[in-house]
Design a protein around this motif. Structure first.
Motif, PDB file in Angstrom:
ATOM      1  N   PHE A   1      34.256 -15.019 -41.590  1.00 45.53           N
ATOM      2  CA  PHE A   1      32.964 -15.085 -42.263  1.00 45.53           C
ATOM      3  C   PHE A   1      32.674 -16.562 -42.560  1.00 45.53           C
ATOM      4  O   PHE A   1      33.342 -17.158 -43.415  1.00 45.53           O
ATOM      5  CB  PHE A   1      32.979 -14.282 -43.562  1.00 45.53           C
ATOM      6  N   PRO A   2      31.709 -17.158 -41.883  1.00 42.91           N
ATOM      7  CA  PRO A   2      31.422 -18.578 -42.127  1.00 42.91           C
ATOM      8  C   PRO A   2      30.769 -18.794 -43.481  1.00 42.91           C
ATOM      9  O   PRO A   2      30.294 -17.858 -44.125  1.00 42.91           O
ATOM     10  CB  PRO A   2      30.478 -18.950 -40.980  1.00 42.91           C
ATOM     11  N   ALA A   3      30.743 -20.046 -43.919  1.00 45.55           N
ATOM     12  CA  ALA A   3      30.106 -20.396 -45.182  1.00 45.55           C
ATOM     13  C   ALA A   3      28.627 -20.034 -45.146  1.00 45.55           C
ATOM     14  O   ALA A   3      27.995 -19.974 -44.080  1.00 45.55           O
ATOM     15  CB  ALA A   3      30.279 -21.890 -45.452  1.00 45.55           C
ATOM     16  N   SER A   4      28.061 -19.803 -46.319  1.00 42.53           N
ATOM     17  CA  SER A   4      26.704 -19.275 -46.409  1.00 42.53           C
ATOM     18  C   SER A   4      25.642 -20.211 -45.841  1.00 42.53           C
ATOM     19  O   SER A   4      24.674 -19.765 -45.245  1.00 42.53           O
ATOM     20  CB  SER A   4      26.376 -18.975 -47.875  1.00 42.53           C
ATOM     21  N   ASP A   5      25.802 -21.523 -46.029  1.00 46.02           N
ATOM     22  CA  ASP A   5      24.806 -22.499 -45.571  1.00 46.02           C
ATOM     23  C   ASP A   5      23.402 -22.150 -46.081  1.00 46.02           C
ATOM     24  O   ASP A   5      22.401 -22.242 -45.362  1.00 46.02           O
ATOM     25  CB  ASP A   5      24.780 -22.591 -44.033  1.00 46.02           C
ATOM     26  N   ASN A   6      23.324 -21.722 -47.327  1.00 44.96           N
ATOM     27  CA  ASN A   6      22.057 -21.397 -47.994  1.00 44.96           C
ATOM     28  C   ASN A   6      21.320 -20.214 -47.364  1.00 44.96           C
ATOM     29  O   ASN A   6      20.126 -20.042 -47.582  1.00 44.96           O
ATOM     30  CB  ASN A   6      21.117 -22.620 -47.995  1.00 44.96           C
ATOM     31  N   THR A   7      21.994 -19.397 -46.578  1.00 45.14           N
ATOM     32  CA  THR A   7      21.346 -18.215 -46.023  1.00 45.14           C
ATOM     33  C   THR A   7      21.555 -17.028 -46.955  1.00 45.14           C
ATOM     34  O   THR A   7      22.531 -16.981 -47.710  1.00 45.14           O
ATOM     35  CB  THR A   7      21.891 -17.876 -44.625  1.00 45.14           C
ATOM     36  N   THR A   8      20.615 -16.103 -46.931  1.00 38.14           N
ATOM     37  CA  THR A   8      20.708 -14.915 -47.797  1.00 38.14           C
ATOM     38  C   THR A   8      21.351 -13.742 -47.084  1.00 38.14           C
ATOM     39  O   THR A   8      21.380 -12.644 -47.626  1.00 38.14           O
ATOM     40  CB  THR A   8      19.300 -14.511 -48.279  1.00 38.14           C
TER      41      THR A   8
ATOM     42  N   THR B   1      28.190 -16.753 -33.667  1.00 39.22           N
ATOM     43  CA  THR B   1      28.021 -16.292 -35.043  1.00 39.22           C
ATOM     44  C   THR B   1      26.850 -15.322 -35.091  1.00 39.22           C
ATOM     45  O   THR B   1      25.742 -15.646 -34.658  1.00 39.22           O
ATOM     46  CB  THR B   1      27.761 -17.478 -35.990  1.00 39.22           C
ATOM     47  N   PHE B   2      27.101 -14.124 -35.623  1.00 34.84           N
ATOM     48  CA  PHE B   2      26.090 -13.072 -35.712  1.00 34.84           C
ATOM     49  C   PHE B   2      25.612 -12.967 -37.160  1.00 34.84           C
ATOM     50  O   PHE B   2      26.416 -12.995 -38.091  1.00 34.84           O
ATOM     51  CB  PHE B   2      26.668 -11.734 -35.260  1.00 34.84           C
ATOM     52  N   THR B   3      24.305 -12.812 -37.334  1.00 34.77           N
ATOM     53  CA  THR B   3      23.701 -12.687 -38.664  1.00 34.77           C
ATOM     54  C   THR B   3      23.199 -11.262 -38.876  1.00 34.77           C
ATOM     55  O   THR B   3      22.437 -10.743 -38.053  1.00 34.77           O
ATOM     56  CB  THR B   3      22.529 -13.675 -38.825  1.00 34.77           C
TER      57      THR B   3
END
Length: 204
Positions: A150-157, A183-185
């Motif tokens: 799980f990558p860092a959030s990088d300000n994504t919700t 990377t899948f969102t």
């Protein structure tokens, strides 16, 4: 005396001068070395071409598998916890609300060490435990080098899943590897969704 006259004179004398056996042996040796170098270079060129072709083919197959996976992961409602068992297999679950039948489904991904595969299985959400009906997404996977995270959030919700795969592209001593890092969102997820609430029956 002109060249033509010298030629006619040599012809009349029956000039039979040529090359000696030693000169012929030296010339043959030089040609053998040149041909050996040329042949070695040509073989290496074909090997490199075949290796690049196999890597490109493997990469294309991986991209096709990940396109299929992206359709599910893009609209998933969240990811369960990542975990690795004693055998070195890595698991993660996600909830897929957008199935064709309209019933939400749970999906489990596994980096399966013994089988050298990335595989998935699905079952109805809030149903019984998974039945073990796996479908293979990628084969010849170097599982110890591959990973899910799980990558860092990088300000994504949204929650995100990163998959890194090393896949053998051809057998034998000249084996090479194709590498994919995607990377899948999950666009239907929320950052405060508890991983333990996603498909808990897979972990009981």
């Amino acid at each position: 005396m002109s060249l033509a006259e010298r030629f006619r004179d040599a012809t009349r004398r029956g000039d039979d001068r040529g090359v000696t056996l030693a000169e012929l042996a030296v010339t043959t040796g030089i040609m053998s070395v040149v041909m050996a170098i040329f042949t070695t270079g040509l073989v290496q060129l074909f090997k490199a071409g075949n290796a690049n072709e196999m890597v490109a083919l493997t990469q294309a197959q991986l991209n096709t598998a990940f396109l299929r996976l992206d359709r599910e992961l893009r609209y998933s409602a969240g990811f369960g916890p990542l975990r690795t068992d004693a055998s070195g297999n890595t698991f993660v679950e996600y909830l897929n609300p957008g199935t064709a039948g309209g019933t939400p489904a749970c999906v489990q991904l596994e980096l399966y060490k013994d089988g050298k595969t990335l595989r998935r299985q699905a079952w109805p959400s809030q149903g019984s435990k998974p039945t073990g009906r796996w479908s293979v997404l990628a084969s010849q996977v170097n599982v110890p080098k591959s990973s899910m995270s799980f990558p860092a959030s990088d300000n994504t919700t949204y929650q995100r899943l990163r998959i890194q795969l090393y896949v053998a592209s051809n057998p034998g001593s000249g084996q090479t590897e194709a590498f994919t890092d995607l990377t899948f969102t999950a666009l239907n997820s929320r950052p405060d969704t508890a991983p333990s609430s996603i498909c808990p029956e897979a972990r009981t």
